[in-house]
Motif scaffolding. Structure first.
Motif, PDB file in Angstrom:
ATOM      1  N   ALA A  37     -56.429  -2.994  38.478  1.00 11.76           N
ATOM      2  CA  ALA A  37     -56.506  -2.232  37.236  1.00 11.76           C
ATOM      3  C   ALA A  37     -55.690  -2.826  35.881  1.00 11.76           C
ATOM      4  O   ALA A  37     -55.503  -2.605  34.827  1.00 11.76           O
ATOM      5  CB  ALA A  37     -56.299  -0.939  37.207  1.00 11.76           C
ATOM      6  N   GLN A  39     -54.493  -4.945  33.086  1.00 13.70           N
ATOM      7  CA  GLN A  39     -55.339  -5.176  31.897  1.00 13.70           C
ATOM      8  C   GLN A  39     -54.737  -6.817  31.677  1.00 13.70           C
ATOM      9  O   GLN A  39     -53.658  -7.286  31.385  1.00 13.70           O
ATOM     10  CB  GLN A  39     -55.052  -4.424  30.544  1.00 13.70           C
ATOM     11  N   ARG A  99     -50.973  -6.746  31.428  1.00 19.18           N
ATOM     12  CA  ARG A  99     -50.246  -5.477  31.274  1.00 19.18           C
ATOM     13  C   ARG A  99     -50.424  -4.756  32.582  1.00 19.18           C
ATOM     14  O   ARG A  99     -51.618  -4.125  32.682  1.00 19.18           O
ATOM     15  CB  ARG A  99     -50.547  -4.630  30.238  1.00 19.18           C
ATOM     16  N   ALA A 100     -49.612  -4.318  33.651  1.00 20.24           N
ATOM     17  CA  ALA A 100     -49.810  -3.388  34.625  1.00 20.24           C
ATOM     18  C   ALA A 100     -50.063  -2.223  34.410  1.00 20.24           C
ATOM     19  O   ALA A 100     -49.566  -1.661  33.268  1.00 20.24           O
ATOM     20  CB  ALA A 100     -48.554  -3.770  35.713  1.00 20.24           C
ATOM     21  N   PRO A 101     -50.733  -1.576  35.253  1.00 23.31           N
ATOM     22  CA  PRO A 101     -51.170  -0.028  34.970  1.00 23.31           C
ATOM     23  C   PRO A 101     -49.994   0.794  35.149  1.00 23.31           C
ATOM     24  O   PRO A 101     -48.623   0.396  35.588  1.00 23.31           O
ATOM     25  CB  PRO A 101     -51.812   0.270  36.468  1.00 23.31           C
ATOM     26  N   ARG A 102     -49.914   1.782  34.198  1.00 22.07           N
ATOM     27  CA  ARG A 102     -48.751   2.497  33.951  1.00 22.07           C
ATOM     28  C   ARG A 102     -48.335   3.139  35.476  1.00 22.07           C
ATOM     29  O   ARG A 102     -49.225   3.632  36.147  1.00 22.07           O
ATOM     30  CB  ARG A 102     -49.363   3.786  33.143  1.00 22.07           C
ATOM     31  N   GLY A 119     -59.188  13.504  27.439  1.00 26.16           N
ATOM     32  CA  GLY A 119     -60.091  12.449  27.329  1.00 26.16           C
ATOM     33  C   GLY A 119     -61.351  12.541  28.190  1.00 26.16           C
ATOM     34  O   GLY A 119     -62.422  12.721  27.808  1.00 26.16           O
ATOM     35  N   ARG A 122     -63.540  15.259  27.050  1.00 27.69           N
ATOM     36  CA  ARG A 122     -64.444  15.002  25.974  1.00 27.69           C
ATOM     37  C   ARG A 122     -65.649  14.278  26.360  1.00 27.69           C
ATOM     38  O   ARG A 122     -66.742  14.078  25.478  1.00 27.69           O
ATOM     39  CB  ARG A 122     -63.730  14.171  24.964  1.00 27.69           C
TER      40      ARG A 122
ATOM     41  N   PRO B  16     -54.350  -2.065  26.137  1.00 27.74           N
ATOM     42  CA  PRO B  16     -54.322  -0.748  26.815  1.00 27.74           C
ATOM     43  C   PRO B  16     -53.716  -0.588  28.077  1.00 27.74           C
ATOM     44  O   PRO B  16     -53.523  -1.507  28.954  1.00 27.74           O
ATOM     45  CB  PRO B  16     -55.922  -0.088  26.834  1.00 27.74           C
ATOM     46  N   THR B  17     -53.485   0.477  28.565  1.00 29.05           N
ATOM     47  CA  THR B  17     -52.870   0.721  29.775  1.00 29.05           C
ATOM     48  C   THR B  17     -53.940   1.395  30.767  1.00 29.05           C
ATOM     49  O   THR B  17     -54.807   2.144  30.177  1.00 29.05           O
ATOM     50  CB  THR B  17     -51.507   1.800  29.809  1.00 29.05           C
ATOM     51  N   SER B  18     -53.992   1.080  31.972  1.00 27.26           N
ATOM     52  CA  SER B  18     -54.954   1.714  32.847  1.00 27.26           C
ATOM     53  C   SER B  18     -54.504   2.730  33.766  1.00 27.26           C
ATOM     54  O   SER B  18     -53.329   2.625  34.032  1.00 27.26           O
ATOM     55  CB  SER B  18     -55.546   0.563  33.529  1.00 27.26           C
ATOM     56  N   ILE B  80     -60.572   6.319  27.394  1.00 25.30           N
ATOM     57  CA  ILE B  80     -59.867   7.782  26.970  1.00 25.30           C
ATOM     58  C   ILE B  80     -59.395   7.610  25.883  1.00 25.30           C
ATOM     59  O   ILE B  80     -59.868   8.683  25.000  1.00 25.30           O
ATOM     60  CB  ILE B  80     -58.721   8.074  28.165  1.00 25.30           C
ATOM     61  N   ASN B  81     -58.642   6.602  25.339  1.00 20.09           N
ATOM     62  CA  ASN B  81     -58.484   6.605  23.598  1.00 20.09           C
ATOM     63  C   ASN B  81     -58.210   5.202  23.553  1.00 20.09           C
ATOM     64  O   ASN B  81     -58.262   4.175  24.519  1.00 20.09           O
ATOM     65  CB  ASN B  81     -57.587   7.689  23.424  1.00 20.09           C
ATOM     66  N   ILE B  84     -55.631   4.109  26.440  1.00 20.89           N
ATOM     67  CA  ILE B  84     -55.704   4.302  27.791  1.00 20.89           C
ATOM     68  C   ILE B  84     -57.145   4.203  28.294  1.00 20.89           C
ATOM     69  O   ILE B  84     -58.034   4.803  27.637  1.00 20.89           O
ATOM     70  CB  ILE B  84     -55.215   5.795  28.271  1.00 20.89           C
ATOM     71  N   VAL B  85     -57.428   3.621  29.361  1.00 24.80           N
ATOM     72  CA  VAL B  85     -58.668   3.262  29.874  1.00 24.80           C
ATOM     73  C   VAL B  85     -58.387   3.797  31.565  1.00 24.80           C
ATOM     74  O   VAL B  85     -57.500   3.533  32.125  1.00 24.80           O
ATOM     75  CB  VAL B  85     -59.113   1.914  30.150  1.00 24.80           C
TER      76      VAL B  85
END
Ligand SMILES: Nc1nc2c(ncn2[C@@H]2O[C@H](COP(=O)(O)OP(=O)(O)O)[C@@H](O)[C@H]2O)c(=O)[nH]1
Ligand SMILES: [Mg+2]
Lengths: 123, 201
Positions: A37, A39, A99-102, A119, A122, B16-18, B80-81, B84-85
């Motif tokens: 995941a 990015q 960019r690594a996943p959070r 999110g 929605r 974005p952050t995933s 998501i926004n 965030i994905v």
């Protein structure tokens, strides 16, 4: 300009040289931090991409908008292990940033989860 | 937020952050169907090579040549926004694929374990995996037309689940139903998550 030896790709080799030829037999990416995941996005550089393999170039084109490693693998149609090698090459060259996943190594925090929850509600 | 200065675009580009959610369960439990019903793009598929190193020793007994098989991984995405994905990964729930689950589960919000009541036991390995690693998960019971309709309590006791694990009935073909499962998972993960720094007084 690259050394002739760097040119692993050879038209005569034909389409049978998949997928290990693309990575010169490497299955371990130099950058082992790439998650499915993570990015990745192409950055504009002065680097000459002419010496790169068609697969590397395809990745550069694709990542003009940020995508996950898994998406790149699916779109370029190579196994994950191969796309990770291609991406680490490009990251090393400075053509792509990642960019690594959070919270890769601990729990996602509540603010992030709340944003995800909002999110998802929605959709 | 991480941004990259890009001279070509003339502006900072936001990466974005995933976040990851896993959809687990036995073969035919509806994983691909669920990923597809909530994803904003048609589900994508990629493959991971199952190499010698990651194969159970048992599997290699009698194997003379080094064989490489692949395992398909289905996934979808929900933006998501702008920052965030969310990625949903449909993962095969067999023991031999655990090496792949480790990477998938690392940093994941949690998992939706799809249960096919005609083959309850095929969800046992998934439940075990997430329990042992203390990864938040919920159970979504996929109600196949020809299957006996279990009560939530029956499923809970058949899977020996603790009281706090949400169990819900779903139809993975229905977007709304899959969305409910996702909402339930994120709420469950939140109930277990540490406070954010700014929440701590
Ligand atoms: N009746 C019913 N059928 C479903 C449901 N979810 C999936 N299916 C069907 O079950 C089959 C297997 O689903 P699939 O998503 O491929 O399972 P996977 O192996 O877990 O990815 C497909 O034919 C689906 O259409 C459901 O909730 N209800
Ligand atoms: Mg499937």
């Amino acid at each position: 300009m690259s050394e002739p030896d760097d040119r692993w790709f050879d038209e005569a080799a034909g389409p049978l040289v998949r997928p290990y030829a693309m990575t010169r037999g490497r299955t371990r990416p130099g950058n082992t931090d790439l998650d499915l995941a993570t990015q990745v996005v192409t950055v504009w550089t002065e680097n000459d991409s002419g010496s790169l393999s068609p697969e590397h170039q395809a990745v550069i084109e694709l990542c003009r908008t940020p995508l996950s490693v898994a998406e790149v693998a699916a779109y370029v149609d190579v196994p994950l292990v191969v796309v990770k090698v291609l991406l680490s090459d490009l990251i090393e060259r400075g053509d792509v940033v990642a960019r690594a996943p959070r919270m890769a190594n601990n729990l996602p925090d509540r603010n992030l989860l709340q944003a995800v929850l909002d999110g998802v509600r929605r959709i | 937020m991480v941004s990259v200065e890009s001279e070509a675009q003339g502006a900072a580009m936001v990466i974005p952050t995933s976040v990851k959610v896993l959809v687990a369960g036995g073969f035919g439990a509806g994983k691909t169907t669920m990923v597809g019903s909530v994803s904003e793009i048609p589900p994508l598929s990629t493959e991971e090579l199952l190499t010698e190193a990651s194969t159970d020793v048992d599997d290699l007994v009698g194997v003379e040549e080094k064989t490489t098989t692949t395992v398909a991984l289905d996934f979808g995405r929900i933006t998501i926004n702008a920052e965030i994905v969310l990625y949903l990964f449909g993962t095969p729930g067999q023991n031999r694929f655990w090496f792949m689950w480790d990477e998938l589960a690392n940093g994941a919000i949690g998992a939706i374990v799809l249960v096919d009541t005609r083959r309850l036991d095929s969800s046992f390995p998934s439940v075990d995996f997430f329990e042992r690693r203390k990864i938040p998960f919920i159970i979504a019971v996929n109600c196949f037309d020809d299957a006996y309709r279990y009560q939530v309590d029956e499923v809970r006791s058949a899977l020996a689940l603790s009281e706090d694990i949400p169990v819900l009935m779903c139809d993975a073909r229905e977007r709304e139903s899959s969305k409910q499962a996702l909402v339930s998972l994120v709420e469950h993960a939140m109930s277990r998550a540490p406070m954010s720094v700014d929440e701590v007084v």
